[in-house]
Motif scaffolding. Sequence first.
Motif, short mmCIF file in Angstrom:
data_model
loop_
_atom_site.label_atom_id
_atom_site.label_comp_id
_atom_site.label_asym_id
_atom_site.label_seq_id
_atom_site.Cartn_x
_atom_site.Cartn_y
_atom_site.Cartn_z
N VAL A 192 -1.33 -0.88 -9.63
CA VAL A 192 -1.22 -1.79 -7.71
C VAL A 192 -0.50 -0.39 -7.44
N VAL A 193 0.42 0.55 -7.88
CA VAL A 193 0.99 2.00 -7.17
C VAL A 193 -0.12 2.97 -7.11
N GLU A 194 -0.88 2.54 -7.54
CA GLU A 194 -2.04 3.60 -7.99
C GLU A 194 -2.75 2.85 -6.52
N ARG A 195 -3.41 1.63 -6.47
CA ARG A 195 -3.81 0.98 -5.17
C ARG A 195 -3.47 1.66 -3.51
N ALA A 196 -1.95 1.60 -3.48
CA ALA A 196 -0.94 2.40 -2.45
C ALA A 196 -1.03 3.21 -1.97
N VAL A 197 -0.92 3.64 -2.90
CA VAL A 197 -1.00 4.97 -2.82
C VAL A 197 -2.60 5.35 -2.38
N LEU A 198 -3.45 5.17 -2.59
CA LEU A 198 -5.46 4.82 -1.66
C LEU A 198 -5.02 4.62 -0.73
N ILE A 199 -3.91 3.56 -0.46
CA ILE A 199 -3.85 3.08 1.00
C ILE A 199 -3.06 3.52 2.28
N LEU A 200 -2.49 4.60 1.59
CA LEU A 200 -1.83 5.32 2.26
C LEU A 200 -2.53 6.36 2.21
N LEU A 201 -3.43 6.95 1.47
CA LEU A 201 -3.99 8.24 2.03
C LEU A 201 -4.94 8.35 2.87
N MET A 202 -5.44 6.36 2.97
CA MET A 202 -6.26 5.88 3.95
C MET A 202 -6.13 5.52 5.49
N SER A 203 -4.94 5.27 4.98
CA SER A 203 -4.21 5.64 6.25
C SER A 203 -3.34 6.44 7.26
N ALA A 204 -4.03 7.47 6.31
CA ALA A 204 -3.22 9.01 7.19
C ALA A 204 -4.24 9.63 7.25
N ALA A 205 -5.75 9.33 6.55
CA ALA A 205 -7.09 9.77 7.62
C ALA A 205 -7.40 8.81 8.36
N SER A 206 -7.16 7.51 8.48
CA SER A 206 -7.12 6.76 9.54
C SER A 206 -6.43 7.03 10.67
N LEU A 207 -5.53 7.77 10.63
CA LEU A 207 -4.80 7.92 11.87
C LEU A 207 -4.62 8.72 12.49
N ALA A 208 -4.94 10.17 12.46
CA ALA A 208 -5.96 11.20 12.55
C ALA A 208 -7.06 10.85 13.59
#
Length: 490
Positions: A192-208
Motif C-alpha cells: 500500500v505504501v509503495e503504491r501511494a509513493v508511486l502515485i505521488l511520483l506520478m502526480s509530481a511528474a504530471s504537475l509539471a
Amino acid sequence: MPVSWLVLIILALAVAGYFVGRSRALSSVQGDGRNLHSLPVYYGANVAISVLAPALGVLVLWLLAQPMLIERSVSGLLPAELIPEGSNLNLVMADVRRVADGLDAAVGQGALSNNEANALRAEDTDIRALLGEVGVALGQEVRPEVLNAAQSYRSLSHTGNLAMTIVVITLGLVGFVLSVRNSHGAYRARNVVERAVLILLMSAASLAILTTVGIVLSMLFESINFFRLHSAADFFFGDTWAPNFRGDSDLSILPLLWGTLYISFIALLVAVPVGLFAAIYLSEYAGPKTRAIAKPLLEILAGIPTIVYGLFALLTVGPMLVNLFGQNGALGVDWMSGATSVLTAGAVMGIMLIPFVSSLSDDIINAVPQSMRDGSLGLGATPSETIRQVVIPAALPGIVGAILLAASRAIGETMIVVMGAGAIAKFSLNPFESMTTITTRIVSQLTGDGDFASPETLVAFALGLTLFVLTLGLNVLALFIVRKYREQYE
C-alpha cells in the motif's frame, strides 16, 4: 480556523498515527516483527498516508474551488451598470474582495463586531474612512452594491471555511481509524505504501506537464481575444510597432522579433567562443586543483541576478562603448550616441550565458570516453589534434544542443534588455543603435493604466505565446540534435 492551524492539526494527527499504527502492528504479533508481512515502519507510514492524503487532497481542492464558486455567486449581485465602460467584472470583484478583507481586518482589530460588519450600510457610514483607520486603503468611495457584495463574500467565505475545517478534520480522523484497524500482521502495508509513493511520483511528474498546459492555454485564450480585435495579418506581417491606445495602433511583431534575434545573436557571439574554450580548457588541460577552483568561480556568474547584469550594462558597459565608439571617444568615430544599444545588451547577455555554455559543454566533453583520447594519442596525434579531430566531433551534437538551449535562454531575457538595449522597435543592422525585444514590450504593455479589453494590452499575450513557441522550438531542436547524433559508447 486559519488554514495554517488546520494543516498543523492534520500533520500532528499523521505523526501520532505513525506511532500508533507501528505500535499496534507490533502488538498484534506479540512484539515479534518477524511475523509481520511488512516492516513496522510501513504500518506507521500507512496510517500517516491515510491521514494526510485524503485530508490534504481535499484541502487543496477546496482552497482552489471555493474562491471561484464564491465569486461566481457574488458577481450575480453586481448590476451591469456598476461595471465602467472599458473595464470588466474582474476589476469590480477586486474591489469587492478588498472591502471584504478590510471588514475582516476591522473585526480582527476590534474596531467592529461581526454583527456590526454585517449590518453596515454605505448610505449611513463612510466605509472608506472606516477601513482606512484599520490600515486598508481604498481608491474610491464604496458604493452600496459593492458593500453588499463584500458582506455576502465574507459570509460565504466564513461558511465555506467552517465547512472545510469540518470536512478535512473528519477525513483525517476517518483515515486514522480505518488504517489503525488494518495495522495487523497479515496486512500488506508495504504494498500500500509503495503504491501511494508511486502515485505521488506520478502526480509530481504530471504537475509539471499540467502547469505547462495551463500556461499555454491561458496565453492562447487571451491571444484569441486579441486577434478578434486586431488583424492577425498586421501582427505577423506588418512592419511597424506603434501602440497608442486610441484604437488605430500598429502592432506588428516583426520589429520586435528582429531586435530579439539580433541581440541574442550578438550574445551568442560572445558566449559560445568564450564558454566553449573555457570548457575545453577545464576538461582537457586544467589540473584537478585548477579545475576545482576555476569551475565554481566561473559558475558564480550563473547565480548573479539579471537585474545586476542590467545595471552593469547601463552603468559600465554602455558608457565604456560610448567612450570607444562615440563622437568624443577614443577611436574618434561617431557611431554610438547613447549607452543603450544592441551591442551593450548583447555583450552583457553573452557574459551572463558564458557559464551556461561552458558548464553544459564541459559535462558533454567529459562524457567522451578516455579510451578515444588514449587511442588518438597512441597513434601519434598531439593533444590539440586529439581535441580537434576526436573529442570535439564526438561531443559536437551535445555542444550544439547546449548552444541552442543558450539561445532560447537569451531570447527570453528581459532585464538586461530593458536596461541595456533601449525601447525602440525598428529594423536596423547597426549594432550601435537602440532596439527592443519581445519580452521588453510584454512588460511595457502589461504595466500602466491600460485595461484588458484593449488590443494594446492583449497583444502582450500574443507576444508571449509567440515567444513560447519560438523557445519551445529551439528546445525541441536541441533535444532532437542531441538524441539523433549522440554517440553511443560501450
